[in-house]
Enzyme design. Structure first.
Site, PDB file in Angstrom:
ATOM      1  CB  SER A   1      -0.967  -0.115   1.153  1.00  0.00           C
ATOM      2  OG  SER A   1      -1.608   1.132   1.762  1.00  0.00           O
TER       3      SER A   1
ATOM      4  CE1 TYR B   1      -4.512  -2.011   5.240  1.00  0.00           C
ATOM      5  CE2 TYR B   1      -3.071  -0.041   4.796  1.00  0.00           C
ATOM      6  CZ  TYR B   1      -3.978  -1.351   4.267  1.00  0.00           C
ATOM      7  OH  TYR B   1      -4.198  -1.299   2.944  1.00  0.00           O
TER       8      TYR B   1
END
Length: 287
Positions: free
Chosen positions: A168, A181
């Site tokens: 990401s 995350y």
């Protein structure tokens, strides 16, 4: 304010959305594992790889969602088969069974570690049980999957294959309220490089990094971010998610899946330890 006003429903995937390549190692005797295959990016990746003729083991804890992925592969006329394997990625036995199921169907060459989750909270208020769950699914499970899959890839006739990890923009930088995350994605980038370091050139590791993807997970995140920051859902979409990007639309699951197709193919033989960044300029530009 309803998210429906932004038309944030996940787009319908069709055969025209998928990248299909001519590759000698994309056959029904070659097998790919895709985690998180019951929805979103994982579902699209499983279908895209099946459309390229691979046998795909689709793994997820959501059995009903896996059935939907099998149906979608049939709907788009995929040449390869999607085999649903219910898997709890926090259970080492399940992970081992997932890899074994793939190896039993042919030459296990490819792994797409896609499964993910999110929890929105500031660091001081972040529940440790959520941290542990998120890291188990998004970092420990990919590590274990790679550990178990690498010997099978090496045992093929030429040792050619690849492990692709869903990273990401948050594997490159940090924003608030997503500490677990961000930690997982940074770790996943390190795992990618470790795979490349040990792959002897034929077994490659790579990661895929994108910005905000239009998935059910993202719609939930919009709602949670709006509540956490005390702003409207429109402001989350336009300012938080797309504010820095030069692109004005979220990327679709099919577009991400196509990056895995390319990454696994012989066209990407020099993609090893690297990250494919497709974020619309989000992390590389500013005003």
């Amino acid at each position: 304010m309803s998210t429906d006003e932004f038309d944030l429903s996940e787009p319908e995937l069709t055969a025209d959305d998928l990248l299909v390549l001519d590759d000698e190692r994309f056959t029904d005797g070659d097998v790919a594992v895709v985690t998180g295959a019951a929805s979103g990016i994982g579902r699209a990746t499983a279908v895209a790889l099946a459309a390229n003729g691979l046998t795909v083991v689709g793994a997820d804890v959501d059995e009903g969602g896996l059935d939907g992925t099998v149906d979608l592969a049939a709907d788009v006329g995929a040449a390869g088969e999607v085999l649903p394997v219910p898997t709890d990625l926090t259970d080492d036995g399940d992970v081992a069974a997932m890899v074994d199921a793939a190896a039993e169907r042919g030459d296990l060459r490819y792994v797409a570690n896609v499964a993910g989750m999110q929890h929105i909270a500031s660091l001081p208020e972040f529940p440790m049980e959520k941290y542990d769950q998120l890291l188990d699914v998004m970092l420990r499970a990919p590590f274990l999957t790679a550990k178990l899959a690498m010997p099978h890839i090496r045992a093929t006739d030429d040792g050619v294959g690849a492990i692709g990890n869903m990273s990401s923009v948050h594997g490159r930088y940090a924003t608030q309220d997503k500490a677990a995350y961000i930690t997982a994605k940074h770790g996943l980038n390190g795992l990618t490089r470790a795979i490349a370091a040990e792959g002897e050139g034929t077994l490659r590791g790579f990661s895929v990094s994108v910005g905000y993807v239009l998935t059910p997970l993202m719609v939930n995140q919009i709602e949670d971010t709006a509540a956490e920051r005390g702003i409207s859902e429109r402001e989350v979409v336009e300012d938080v998610m797309l504010g820095q990007a030069r692109s004005t639309e979220m990327i679709t699951p099919a577009e991400v899946a196509n990056l895995f197709v390319f990454g696994f193919s012989s066209h990407a033989s020099h993609l090893n330890g690297g990250d494919m960044l497709h974020d619309g300029g989000y992390s590389t530009t500013y005003e």
